[in-house]
Enzyme design. Structure first.
Site, mmCIF file in Angstrom:
data_model
loop_
_atom_site.group_PDB
_atom_site.id
_atom_site.type_symbol
_atom_site.label_atom_id
_atom_site.label_comp_id
_atom_site.label_asym_id
_atom_site.label_seq_id
_atom_site.Cartn_x
_atom_site.Cartn_y
_atom_site.Cartn_z
ATOM 1 N N GLU A 150 8.135 2.107 -2.172
ATOM 2 C CA GLU A 150 7.123 1.629 -1.357
ATOM 3 C C GLU A 150 7.353 0.135 -0.778
ATOM 4 O OE1 GLU A 150 3.871 1.267 -4.365
ATOM 5 O OE2 GLU A 150 4.181 3.570 -4.624
ATOM 6 N N GLU A 257 5.742 12.638 -6.909
ATOM 7 C CA GLU A 257 4.602 12.333 -7.830
ATOM 8 C C GLU A 257 3.238 13.097 -7.262
ATOM 9 O OE1 GLU A 257 4.149 7.964 -7.786
ATOM 10 O OE2 GLU A 257 6.204 7.594 -7.449
#
Length: 352
Positions: A150, A257
């Site tokens: 991220e 995810e």
């Protein structure tokens, strides 16, 4: 008499033989994984469900920097070891998650003994030691790592999130993390991992960073599309565009995810409102069935580009979405219900 005993034995064996799991339906496509915590790998129904359904695992939190390296000279190996041992014992592939992330970092990482911000050199040395120690411990047990997580902001035009890593080291902290990881385990597949990759602006900015890395021959092998989606998004076209974009760089693509919230997607935490109800309505159920079916149709069409699909938790009994973005609002994002039983959406995923 011997014939009758043999018949009874055969019938009994047939009755107790396990049904096919997700991993079996997709054995000719890609591994099907699940995020786990240490409790799940203790003997019991959850461990049995993991073994029956999945052939890949990712530690949900146990290998993140804060939990595994809480103090500069102390590691907490117990939880991560339990997960790694379970994977080894049951011949389940293991992904490492995650080596460099701006969240869940320990207090000591960015400051010295006096509480002052450390220099670029000190932070790089700390990052290298962390990566070397953690990857070294699980070398040969973990086939792939989310190295940097991220690093791109959701909004604006900036390529780089203004994290402490970026502010202290500069944009090359990403390169350094991948180089340190490759040194620590030259056989591991190294991934960049991010969410909201179906947003055209963010996808393009992630692409630009990854193209810089591949052009410079930095050791990066894949990109993880997190897949924190909802029953309303993404579309098949948006998902296909993301897969094509990153595969075009010559990188492996994994969905790392996966969960489908039954609520409209939000990326910022907020307080609960009176209108926020914890419910799984029939309309939500049907939308979730259709959305899961659609995304797995896309996944199968891209079997030449996708090398793994990982669900972000085992069942609706627990999900990080129960407390994000709305604290205390129960969500129902997975294929198994709170009792570990397959939901209606499961059928749409395995019947093709």
């Amino acid at each position: 008499m011997r014939k009758r005993s043999l018949l009874v034995l055969l019938l009994t064996t047939a009755l107790v033989a396990p049904e096919k799991g997700l991993k079996d339906y997709y054995k000719d496509y890609f591994p099907i994984g699940v995020a786990v915590n240490p409790r799940m790998v203790q003997p019991g129904p959850e461990a049995d469900l993991i073994k029956a359904q999945f052939n890949s695992m990712t530690p949900e939190n146990a290998m993140k920097m804060g939990p595994i390296h809480p103090e500069e000279n102390r590691y907490n190996w117990a939880d991560a070891d339990a997960i790694a041992d379970f994977a080894q014992q049951n011949n389940i592939k293991l992904r490492g998650h995650t080596l460099c992330w701006h969240n869940q970092t320990p207090r000591w990482l960015f400051t010295d003994a006096e509480g002052k911000t450390v220099s670029r050199e000190v932070l790089l040395a700390r990052l290298k030691r962390h990566i070397t120690d953690v990857m070294g411990r699980y070398k040969g047990k973990i086939y792939a790592w989310d190295v940097v997580n991220e690093a791109v902001p959701d909004t604006g035009t900036s390529l780089y999130r203004k994290s402490k890593f970026y502010e202290i080291i500069g944009e090359d902290y990403i390169e350094k993390a991948f180089e340190y990881a490759h040194e620590a385990d030259p056989t591991a597949q190294l991934f960049y991992n991010d969410y909201n990759t179906e947003n055209a602006s963010k996808r393009e900015r992630i692409y630009q960073i990854l193209k810089k890395l591949t052009d410079k021959k930095i050791p990066i092998h894949g990109v993880g599309l997190q897949g924190h989606w909802s029953i309303y998004e993404p579309t098949a076209q948006e998902l296909q565009a993301s897969i094509d974009k990153f595969a075009g760089l010559g990188l492996k693509v994994q969905i790392t995810e996966l969960d489908l919230s039954v609520y409209a997607k939000e990326h910022e935490r907020r307080q609960r409102r009176e209108t926020d109800k914890s419910e799984f309505t029939e309309t939500m159920r049907e939308k979730q069935v259709a959305q899961y079916k659609m995304i797995f149709d896309v996944f199968r069409k891209n079997r030449d580009k996708l090398t793994g699909i990982t669900f972000w938790n085992l069942s609706d009994r627990y999900s990080w979405l129960d407390n994000f973005p709305v604290p205390g609002r129960k969500d129902y994002p997975l294929l198994f219900d709170e009792k570990g039983q397959p939901k209606k959406a499961y059928e749409g995923v395995v019947k093709f």
